[in-house]
Enzyme design. Structure first.
Site, short mmCIF file in Angstrom:
data_model
loop_
_atom_site.label_atom_id
_atom_site.label_comp_id
_atom_site.label_asym_id
_atom_site.label_seq_id
_atom_site.Cartn_x
_atom_site.Cartn_y
_atom_site.Cartn_z
N SER A 81 3.00 -2.54 10.62
CA SER A 81 4.76 -2.83 10.39
C SER A 81 5.73 -3.88 10.01
CB SER A 81 5.20 -1.76 11.76
OG SER A 81 4.72 -1.11 12.07
N GLY A 127 2.41 2.05 10.80
CA GLY A 127 3.43 2.82 11.20
C GLY A 127 4.18 3.30 11.72
N GLU A 146 -5.45 -5.07 10.82
CA GLU A 146 -4.27 -4.39 10.45
C GLU A 146 -4.84 -3.92 12.28
OE1 GLU A 146 -2.41 -3.07 6.81
OE2 GLU A 146 -4.16 -1.86 6.93
N HIS A 158 -9.72 0.90 4.89
CA HIS A 158 -7.83 1.62 5.55
C HIS A 158 -8.27 1.70 7.19
CE1 HIS A 158 -4.29 2.74 6.41
NE2 HIS A 158 -3.12 1.17 5.69
N ASN A 193 0.87 -1.37 0.00
CA ASN A 193 -0.28 0.13 -0.06
C ASN A 193 0.82 1.28 -0.35
OD1 ASN A 193 -1.97 2.01 0.47
ND2 ASN A 193 -2.09 1.87 2.44
N TRP A 194 0.76 2.44 -1.23
CA TRP A 194 2.20 3.06 -1.24
C TRP A 194 1.79 4.32 -0.87
CZ3 TRP A 194 4.16 2.10 -7.24
CH2 TRP A 194 4.91 1.24 -7.39
N LYS A 195 -0.08 4.55 0.02
CA LYS A 195 -0.45 5.25 0.63
C LYS A 195 -0.19 6.59 -0.44
CE LYS A 195 0.64 3.06 4.48
NZ LYS A 195 0.06 3.71 6.78
N GLU A 254 -7.20 4.84 8.29
CA GLU A 254 -6.53 6.45 7.44
C GLU A 254 -8.06 6.49 7.15
OE1 GLU A 254 -3.04 5.31 6.14
OE2 GLU A 254 -1.81 4.61 7.36
C1 PEP Z 1 -0.57 0.12 6.16
O1 PEP Z 1 -0.76 1.09 5.15
O2 PEP Z 1 -1.66 -0.98 5.58
C2 PEP Z 1 0.38 -0.33 7.34
C3 PEP Z 1 0.36 -1.40 7.22
O3 PEP Z 1 1.28 0.00 6.97
P1 PEP Z 1 2.95 -0.42 7.80
O4 PEP Z 1 3.29 -0.96 6.95
O5 PEP Z 1 3.67 1.02 7.18
O6 PEP Z 1 2.49 -0.03 9.24
#
Ligand code: PEP
Length: 259
Positions: free
Chosen positions: A220, A180, A174, A102, A10-12, A104
């Site tokens: 992470s 993050g 998640e 997600h 996931n490049w956000k 976010e």
């Molecule tokens: C994500 O954005 O779905 C995610 C898991 O980010 P990260 O790996 O940076 O924690």
């Protein structure tokens, strides 16, 4: 039952078109000597504005090792929804998955379970597959309501979706406190929650859906954590944020999932 693992990046909200194309090419370059049949499904989700450039690179390569995904969509096919992108419009690309729900998007854009369910239904009706994200906050974990909260998110997300469509879908567990932050959820605990999600699906949609649906861990994930995560009975892959933004670290995670 054996389920094909997925490693999804996931490049956000990172990278313009040129940078996204470069990253996609870098990933394909890293994977060029790997046998396609041994690879997990490798998925990348750039921002909307980079989909064209990345799609073009994936087609140019023709290696079929990397699959395209979108990070979001709107469920209506067209209309007065300023700033939104419909699933119809995503048919411009050779795209398979669409990430929805997600944390976010839930947190910063107030996305509700009801909206996520509408998106999931529309995605499946249009021949794409949803990657439905769920997860608890640190406060919910400390209150002891993790399982209840996630079971409720999953129940609502899959309302009015058939067992067949559920089976093809993907869930990403998640924990929000792990996204993050560098704080990975303990693998045994992540596996326990993912098993609970699978049993929730079993109760709602039956054995076939529960045993087929792929459930990923996200939060992470790094090259150093993936092998232990993939060794768990119910973790079918990873949704990777930060570590998917460099071709070499993402490729290490992909290789770790093959070990
Ligand atoms: C994500 O954005 O779905 C995610 C898991 O980010 P990260 O790996 O940076 O924690």
């Amino acid at each position: 039952m054996s389920r094909k693992p997925i490693i999804a990046g996931n490049w956000k909200m990172h990278n313009n078109s040129a940078q996204s194309a470069e990253l996609a090419v870098g990933i394909m370059q890293e994977l060029k000597n790997e046998d396609k049949n041994n690879l997990p499904e490798v998925v990348i989700a750039p921002v909307f504005t980079s989909l064209y450039a990345v799609d073009k690179e994936l087609k140019n390569c023709g290696c079929g090792k990397v699959t395209l995904a979108a990070q979001n969509c709107y469920y209506e096919p067209k209309g007065a929804f300023t700033g939104e992108i419909s699933i119809e419009m995503l048919k411009d690309f050779d795209l398979k998955y669409i990430i929805i729900g997600h944390s976010e998007r839930r947190q910063y854009f107030n996305e509700s379970d009801e909206l996520i369910n509408k998106k999931a239904i529309a995605i499946l009706e249009n021949g794409f597959l949803p990657i439905v994200c769920c997860g608890e906050t640190l406060e919910q974990r400390e209150e002891g309501i993790t399982d209840k909260h996630i079971a409720s998110q999953i129940t609502k997300a899959f309302e009015n979706i058939s067992a067949e469509d559920t089976a093809k879908s993907v869930i990403a567990y998640e924990p929000i406190w792990a996204i993050g932050t560098g704080k990975t959820c303990d693998s045994v605990e992540a596996n326990r929650v993912i098993k609970m999600i699978r049993e929730t699906i079993r109760g709602l949609k039956g054995d076939m859906a529960a045993d087929s649906i792929r459930i990923l861990y996200g939060g992470s994930v790094k090259p150093e954590t993936i092998e232990e995560q993939m060794a768990q009975s119910d973790i079918d892959g990873a949704l990777v944020g930060g570590a998917s933004l460099k071709a070499d670290s993402f490729a290490k995670i992909v290789r770790g999932a093959m070990a």
